[in-house]
Design a protein around this motif. Structure first.
Motif, PDB file in Angstrom:
ATOM      1  N   LEU A  83       4.732  -5.772  14.721  1.00  0.00           N
ATOM      2  CA  LEU A  83       3.816  -6.899  14.531  1.00  0.00           C
ATOM      3  C   LEU A  83       4.535  -8.131  13.997  1.00  0.00           C
ATOM      4  CD1 LEU A  83       0.772  -4.953  13.068  1.00  0.00           C
ATOM      5  CD2 LEU A  83       0.862  -6.109  15.282  1.00  0.00           C
ATOM      6  N   ALA A  84       5.507  -7.934  13.112  1.00  0.00           N
ATOM      7  CA  ALA A  84       6.283  -9.067  12.599  1.00  0.00           C
ATOM      8  C   ALA A  84       7.069  -9.735  13.721  1.00  0.00           C
ATOM      9  CB  ALA A  84       7.209  -8.600  11.488  1.00  0.00           C
ATOM     10  N   ASP A  85       7.586  -8.947  14.648  1.00  0.00           N
ATOM     11  CA  ASP A  85       8.310  -9.508  15.796  1.00  0.00           C
ATOM     12  C   ASP A  85       7.374 -10.302  16.703  1.00  0.00           C
ATOM     13  OD1 ASP A  85      10.727  -8.476  14.988  1.00  0.00           O
ATOM     14  OD2 ASP A  85      10.612  -6.690  16.260  1.00  0.00           O
ATOM     15  N   LEU A  86       6.149  -9.820  16.857  1.00  0.00           N
ATOM     16  CA  LEU A  86       5.198 -10.463  17.760  1.00  0.00           C
ATOM     17  C   LEU A  86       4.606 -11.741  17.176  1.00  0.00           C
ATOM     18  CD1 LEU A  86       3.246  -7.339  19.088  1.00  0.00           C
ATOM     19  CD2 LEU A  86       4.637  -8.899  20.467  1.00  0.00           C
ATOM     20  N   TYR A  87       4.313 -11.740  15.867  1.00  0.00           N
ATOM     21  CA  TYR A  87       3.526 -12.826  15.280  1.00  0.00           C
ATOM     22  C   TYR A  87       4.268 -13.614  14.204  1.00  0.00           C
ATOM     23  CZ  TYR A  87      -0.223 -10.458  17.731  1.00  0.00           C
ATOM     24  OH  TYR A  87      -1.001  -9.890  18.702  1.00  0.00           O
ATOM     25  N   GLY A  88       5.498 -13.232  13.907  1.00  0.00           N
ATOM     26  CA  GLY A  88       6.193 -13.882  12.808  1.00  0.00           C
ATOM     27  C   GLY A  88       5.696 -13.336  11.484  1.00  0.00           C
ATOM     28  N   GLU A  89       6.435 -13.623  10.433  1.00  0.00           N
ATOM     29  CA  GLU A  89       6.083 -13.049   9.137  1.00  0.00           C
ATOM     30  C   GLU A  89       6.452 -14.015   8.029  1.00  0.00           C
ATOM     31  OE1 GLU A  89       6.676  -8.750   6.848  1.00  0.00           O
ATOM     32  OE2 GLU A  89       8.192  -9.437   8.281  1.00  0.00           O
ATOM     33  N   THR A  90       5.584 -14.090   7.035  1.00  0.00           N
ATOM     34  CA  THR A  90       5.866 -14.904   5.859  1.00  0.00           C
ATOM     35  C   THR A  90       5.802 -14.020   4.618  1.00  0.00           C
ATOM     36  OG1 THR A  90       5.288 -16.960   4.728  1.00  0.00           O
ATOM     37  CG2 THR A  90       3.469 -15.555   5.421  1.00  0.00           C
ATOM     38  N   THR A  91       6.117 -14.593   3.477  1.00  0.00           N
ATOM     39  CA  THR A  91       6.102 -13.808   2.242  1.00  0.00           C
ATOM     40  C   THR A  91       4.669 -13.649   1.740  1.00  0.00           C
ATOM     41  OG1 THR A  91       6.335 -15.763   0.826  1.00  0.00           O
ATOM     42  CG2 THR A  91       8.362 -14.724   1.625  1.00  0.00           C
ATOM     43  N   LEU A  92       4.474 -12.680   0.856  1.00  0.00           N
ATOM     44  CA  LEU A  92       3.156 -12.481   0.255  1.00  0.00           C
ATOM     45  C   LEU A  92       2.720 -13.724  -0.512  1.00  0.00           C
ATOM     46  CD1 LEU A  92       3.416  -8.819  -1.109  1.00  0.00           C
ATOM     47  CD2 LEU A  92       2.056  -9.602   0.828  1.00  0.00           C
ATOM     48  N   GLU A  93       3.669 -14.412  -1.131  1.00  0.00           N
ATOM     49  CA  GLU A  93       3.345 -15.589  -1.950  1.00  0.00           C
ATOM     50  C   GLU A  93       2.870 -16.758  -1.091  1.00  0.00           C
ATOM     51  OE1 GLU A  93       5.507 -12.733  -4.072  1.00  0.00           O
ATOM     52  OE2 GLU A  93       6.142 -13.782  -2.239  1.00  0.00           O
ATOM     53  N   GLU A  94       3.359 -16.870   0.144  1.00  0.00           N
ATOM     54  CA  GLU A  94       3.013 -17.997   1.004  1.00  0.00           C
ATOM     55  C   GLU A  94       1.939 -17.657   2.027  1.00  0.00           C
ATOM     56  OE1 GLU A  94       6.676 -19.178   2.766  1.00  0.00           O
ATOM     57  OE2 GLU A  94       7.397 -20.220   0.969  1.00  0.00           O
ATOM     58  N   ALA A  95       1.525 -16.405   2.095  1.00  0.00           N
ATOM     59  CA  ALA A  95       0.622 -15.952   3.157  1.00  0.00           C
ATOM     60  C   ALA A  95      -0.776 -16.524   3.015  1.00  0.00           C
ATOM     61  CB  ALA A  95       0.571 -14.431   3.162  1.00  0.00           C
ATOM     62  N   GLU A  96      -1.398 -16.814   4.151  1.00  0.00           N
ATOM     63  CA  GLU A  96      -2.815 -17.174   4.210  1.00  0.00           C
ATOM     64  C   GLU A  96      -3.676 -15.931   4.392  1.00  0.00           C
ATOM     65  OE1 GLU A  96      -2.275 -21.517   6.385  1.00  0.00           O
ATOM     66  OE2 GLU A  96      -2.581 -19.722   7.588  1.00  0.00           O
ATOM     67  N   VAL A  97      -3.072 -14.877   4.918  1.00  0.00           N
ATOM     68  CA  VAL A  97      -3.749 -13.604   5.134  1.00  0.00           C
ATOM     69  C   VAL A  97      -2.695 -12.501   5.093  1.00  0.00           C
ATOM     70  CG1 VAL A  97      -3.564 -13.734   7.662  1.00  0.00           C
ATOM     71  CG2 VAL A  97      -5.370 -12.340   6.626  1.00  0.00           C
ATOM     72  N   ILE A  98      -3.109 -11.334   4.652  1.00  0.00           N
ATOM     73  CA  ILE A  98      -2.212 -10.181   4.587  1.00  0.00           C
ATOM     74  C   ILE A  98      -2.755  -9.094   5.491  1.00  0.00           C
ATOM     75  CG2 ILE A  98      -1.249  -8.361   3.110  1.00  0.00           C
ATOM     76  CD1 ILE A  98      -1.536 -10.374   0.772  1.00  0.00           C
ATOM     77  N   VAL A  99      -1.894  -8.537   6.323  1.00  0.00           N
ATOM     78  CA  VAL A  99      -2.247  -7.411   7.171  1.00  0.00           C
ATOM     79  C   VAL A  99      -1.620  -6.170   6.556  1.00  0.00           C
ATOM     80  CG1 VAL A  99      -2.032  -6.359   9.449  1.00  0.00           C
ATOM     81  CG2 VAL A  99      -2.469  -8.814   9.241  1.00  0.00           C
ATOM     82  N   ALA A 100      -2.466  -5.231   6.124  1.00  0.00           N
ATOM     83  CA  ALA A 100      -2.011  -4.001   5.483  1.00  0.00           C
ATOM     84  C   ALA A 100      -2.076  -2.867   6.497  1.00  0.00           C
ATOM     85  CB  ALA A 100      -2.878  -3.680   4.268  1.00  0.00           C
ATOM     86  N   LEU A 101      -0.972  -2.152   6.643  1.00  0.00           N
ATOM     87  CA  LEU A 101      -0.857  -1.092   7.642  1.00  0.00           C
ATOM     88  C   LEU A 101      -0.713   0.247   6.934  1.00  0.00           C
ATOM     89  CD1 LEU A 101       1.715  -3.095   9.720  1.00  0.00           C
ATOM     90  CD2 LEU A 101      -0.624  -2.616  10.455  1.00  0.00           C
ATOM     91  N   GLY A 102      -1.631   1.156   7.221  1.00  0.00           N
ATOM     92  CA  GLY A 102      -1.598   2.459   6.565  1.00  0.00           C
ATOM     93  C   GLY A 102      -3.000   3.021   6.487  1.00  0.00           C
ATOM     94  N   GLY A 103      -3.301   3.687   5.360  1.00  0.00           N
ATOM     95  CA  GLY A 103      -4.633   4.237   5.127  1.00  0.00           C
ATOM     96  C   GLY A 103      -5.321   3.522   3.988  1.00  0.00           C
ATOM     97  N   ASP A 104      -6.377   4.138   3.489  1.00  0.00           N
ATOM     98  CA  ASP A 104      -7.146   3.516   2.420  1.00  0.00           C
ATOM     99  C   ASP A 104      -6.329   3.330   1.147  1.00  0.00           C
ATOM    100  OD1 ASP A 104      -9.284   3.359   4.083  1.00  0.00           O
ATOM    101  OD2 ASP A 104     -10.419   4.989   3.183  1.00  0.00           O
ATOM    102  N   GLY A 105      -5.381   4.231   0.895  1.00  0.00           N
ATOM    103  CA  GLY A 105      -4.522   4.076  -0.277  1.00  0.00           C
ATOM    104  C   GLY A 105      -3.704   2.796  -0.204  1.00  0.00           C
ATOM    105  N   MET A 106      -3.215   2.468   0.991  1.00  0.00           N
ATOM    106  CA  MET A 106      -2.454   1.230   1.166  1.00  0.00           C
ATOM    107  C   MET A 106      -3.352   0.015   0.967  1.00  0.00           C
ATOM    108  SD  MET A 106       0.549   0.154   1.666  1.00  0.00           S
ATOM    109  CE  MET A 106       0.976  -1.577   1.471  1.00  0.00           C
ATOM    110  N   MET A 107      -4.595   0.095   1.447  1.00  0.00           N
ATOM    111  CA  MET A 107      -5.520  -1.013   1.236  1.00  0.00           C
ATOM    112  C   MET A 107      -5.772  -1.224  -0.249  1.00  0.00           C
ATOM    113  SD  MET A 107      -7.487  -3.484   2.090  1.00  0.00           S
ATOM    114  CE  MET A 107      -7.878  -3.493   3.842  1.00  0.00           C
ATOM    115  N   LEU A 108      -5.977  -0.150  -0.992  1.00  0.00           N
ATOM    116  CA  LEU A 108      -6.219  -0.282  -2.431  1.00  0.00           C
ATOM    117  C   LEU A 108      -5.003  -0.890  -3.133  1.00  0.00           C
ATOM    118  CD1 LEU A 108      -8.107   3.018  -3.329  1.00  0.00           C
ATOM    119  CD2 LEU A 108      -9.013   0.691  -3.421  1.00  0.00           C
ATOM    120  N   GLN A 109      -3.804  -0.443  -2.777  1.00  0.00           N
ATOM    121  CA  GLN A 109      -2.599  -1.013  -3.390  1.00  0.00           C
ATOM    122  C   GLN A 109      -2.521  -2.513  -3.128  1.00  0.00           C
ATOM    123  OE1 GLN A 109       1.035   1.075  -2.367  1.00  0.00           O
ATOM    124  NE2 GLN A 109       0.001   3.042  -2.441  1.00  0.00           N
TER     125      GLN A 109
END
Length: 260
Positions: free
Chosen positions: A28-54
């Motif tokens: 996904l980073a290759d397809l859409y580019g990637e920025t840092t968490l500090e500069e992001a307008e949105v975060i895409v979390a990949l995993g399960g519910d535990g990853m979403m909670l983190q």
């Protein structure tokens, strides 16, 4: 709950520590580019519910929404994984804002520990002996003695998680309630829990803590050998999740109540 009102361009990706999730992050980073968490307008979390909670905890209070995609073992809080049209999906997504519980636990040495929980605050027995608890709501004693393996204080967002496994009620999003659910209650044997206003302050005192030690857990934060735990909804703090319009969290919570 509302629709996204902006066009997301700067995307940060986070992934669970599994080969499947990490491979998805790289693609996904290759397809859409990637920025840092500090500069992001949105975060895409990949995993399960535990990853979403983190991720919810990592950005709590920053106002950056999180769009989860399922690449883990449990994905109730996640959208279906697809690699195409990601920006279109983000811009069309429905935003859900949730508030966490604020927990304060006091251990046997008198130390105070604070943590937040988007799903639940729970107490668990540490040994073979059942715990013995006293329950107060807004300072008023409601249960003089509860003998059980533990007890759960669940938010609506967390009511379909461990709370549901312990036979607690499912709470639709937006319901101004918290679920108080015992784990394997022995006495009073017929008590199956309670619904309390989400403005209430819940205090649980551990009786006989040396003989019947208990742990307190707020999502992923654990405190052992506690003597008391208090929890209340923190209305001043929040995080936001994004869901596909046809796969919203409110619909999934409703659908879960008709599964048998």
């Amino acid at each position: 709950m509302s629709g996204a009102d902006t066009s997301f361009e700067k995307i940060a990706f986070t992934a669970a520590a599994t080969p499947e999730a990490e491979a998805a992050r790289i693609r996904l980073a290759d397809l859409y580019g990637e920025t840092t968490l500090e500069e992001a307008e949105v975060i895409v979390a990949l995993g399960g519910d535990g990853m979403m909670l983190q991720t919810l905890h990592a950005v709590r209070g920053r106002g950056v929404p999180i769009y989860g995609m399922h690449r883990g073992s449990v994905g109730f809080l996640m959208n279906t994984y697809r690699e195409d049209l990601l920006r279109e999906r983000l811009n069309a997504a429905i935003q859900v804002k949730i508030h966490p519980l604020a927990m304060e636990a006091v251990d046997q040495q008198g130390n105070r520990h604070r943590a937040h929980a988007f799903n639940e605050v729970a107490l668990f027995r540490q040994t073979y002996q059942a715990g013995k608890l006293k329950v107060r709501i807004d300072g008023r004693e409601r249960l003089e003695e509860l003998i059980c393996d533990g007890i759960i204080i669940a938010t609506p967002a967390g009511s379909t998680a461990y709370n549901l496994s312990a036979h607690g009620p499912i709470l639709p999003l937006g319901t101004p309630l918290l679920a108080l659910t015992p784990i394997s209650p022995f006495r009073p044997r017929r008590w199956r829990g309670a619904l309390v206003p989400d403005k209430a302050s819940i205090e649980i005192e551990v009786l006989e803590p040396a003989k019947r030690p208990m742990s307190a857990v707020a999502d992923h934060s654990e405190v052992r050998n506690v003597i008391s735990v208090s929890a209340a909804l923190d209305a001043s703090s929040s995080s936001a999740m994004l869901f596909d319009p046809d796969h919203g969290l409110e619909e999934r919570i409703l659908r879960e109540q008709f599964v048998y």
